[in-house]
Scaffold this active site. Structure first.
Site, PDB file in Angstrom:
ATOM      1  N   TYR A 110     -43.647-116.583  12.260  1.00  0.00           N
ATOM      2  CA  TYR A 110     -44.474-116.568  13.465  1.00  0.00           C
ATOM      3  C   TYR A 110     -45.476-117.712  13.336  1.00  0.00           C
ATOM      4  O   TYR A 110     -46.483-117.614  12.650  1.00  0.00           O
ATOM      5  CB  TYR A 110     -45.173-115.216  13.614  1.00  0.00           C
ATOM      6  CG  TYR A 110     -46.131-115.134  14.773  1.00  0.00           C
ATOM      7  CD1 TYR A 110     -45.811-115.684  16.013  1.00  0.00           C
ATOM      8  CD2 TYR A 110     -47.366-114.496  14.648  1.00  0.00           C
ATOM      9  CE1 TYR A 110     -46.688-115.616  17.076  1.00  0.00           C
ATOM     10  CE2 TYR A 110     -48.248-114.407  15.716  1.00  0.00           C
ATOM     11  CZ  TYR A 110     -47.906-114.972  16.919  1.00  0.00           C
ATOM     12  OH  TYR A 110     -48.783-114.901  17.992  1.00  0.00           O
ATOM     13  N   ASP A 149     -40.767-116.857  16.479  1.00  0.00           N
ATOM     14  CA  ASP A 149     -41.573-117.502  17.510  1.00  0.00           C
ATOM     15  C   ASP A 149     -42.209-118.732  16.877  1.00  0.00           C
ATOM     16  O   ASP A 149     -43.179-118.625  16.141  1.00  0.00           O
ATOM     17  CB  ASP A 149     -42.631-116.513  18.013  1.00  0.00           C
ATOM     18  CG  ASP A 149     -43.606-117.126  19.002  1.00  0.00           C
ATOM     19  OD1 ASP A 149     -43.431-118.318  19.349  1.00  0.00           O
ATOM     20  OD2 ASP A 149     -44.537-116.419  19.423  1.00  0.00           O
TER      21      ASP A 149
END
Length: 256
Positions: A110, A149
């Site tokens: 992330y 992400d």
């Protein structure tokens, strides 16, 4: 030959998404390994029978409560695991965890957001360099799959309104260059390799203005693999029909 199916999803709070049907949606997709980002919880804060059905779990929560955090759920026993990237200044926000399997390392990531006015861009650039060093070092031992992400739309094709967002977090020249450097280090963006010219394929939409319904989105969630693995990637997917977060899940299948 059965492949290994891996799904990645920024759930924007695992407790909220569990209440919105995460288990049903993931059972329908049928991953062997599930990588979640922005879980926003520590394991002791999440009491869920479905999570308990996964035999192997690797949590890396942030030190700050209710912030960031990554989690890998696996039906396949890992050979080894690691939390973080081994750099203290980057390992307090719960952004990376790694499982080693027989054929490759799987890295769940992330990436930090550069924030409004690109206030955190200098840190983001340091992060990108440190993360790239981490995955390229792993790749010296065996191939790497990294997913999550990554908080960047790489090219203009990867977001609905590139001209309006040229200086926005996630589409700055510096962030795009960081992703280009990841690829130059020996990795392949699996979705774009399979769909080089496909437009309108996004993984994140703002909650504002009905952006998701109008498909005014960004592709910022990825699976990247070592070049030596790209020939074994049998499918890639963006599952925009799955709700429950401002992101949708993405997936790949790798021949075993």
């Amino acid at each position: 030959m059965k492949g290994m199916k891996i799904v990645s999803w920024n759930v924007n709070g695992i407790r909220a998404t569990l209440g919105k049907g995460l288990s049903t949606e993931m059972d329908a997709l049928g991953p062997d390994v599930l990588c979640l980002q922005e879980v926003k919880a520590r394991p002791e804060q999440v009491n869920d029978a479905w999570l308990d059905t996964w035999p192997y779990k690797l949590w890396n929560p942030a030190e700050r409560p209710g912030y960031s955090g990554v989690l890998i759920l696996s039906k396949i026993a890992p050979i080894s695991t690691q939390m973080g990237i081994g750099v203290d200044e980057h390992d307090h926000e719960g952004r990376v965890c790694t499982m080693e399997f027989e054929r490759f390392f799987l890295v769940n990531c992330y990436t930090p957001n550069s924030q409004n006015e690109l206030a955190r861009l200098p840190y983001r650039q340091q992060w990108d360099n440190a993360f790239r060093n981490y995955v390229t070092e792993l790749a010296q031992t065996k191939p790497v799959v990294f997913c999550g992400d990554l908080n960047v739309a790489h090219e203009e094709i990867d977001l609905a309104r590139p001209k309006d967002n040229h200086f926005s977090a996630g589409f700055s020249d510096e962030e795009r260059a960081g992703f280009t450097a990841h690829l130059a280090a020996g990795f392949v963006d699996t979705f774009r390799a399979a769909h080089p010219n496909e437009t309108g394929q996004y993984t994140w939409w703002s909650y504002r203005g009905g952006a998701r319904k109008r498909n005014v989105g960004w592709r910022i969630d990825y699976f990247c693999v070592s070049k030596s693995l790209i020939g074994d990637v049998s499918s890639t997917g963006i599952h925009a029909d799955i709700m429950g977060s401002d992101h949708c899940p993405v997936s790949i299948e790798i021949n075993s």
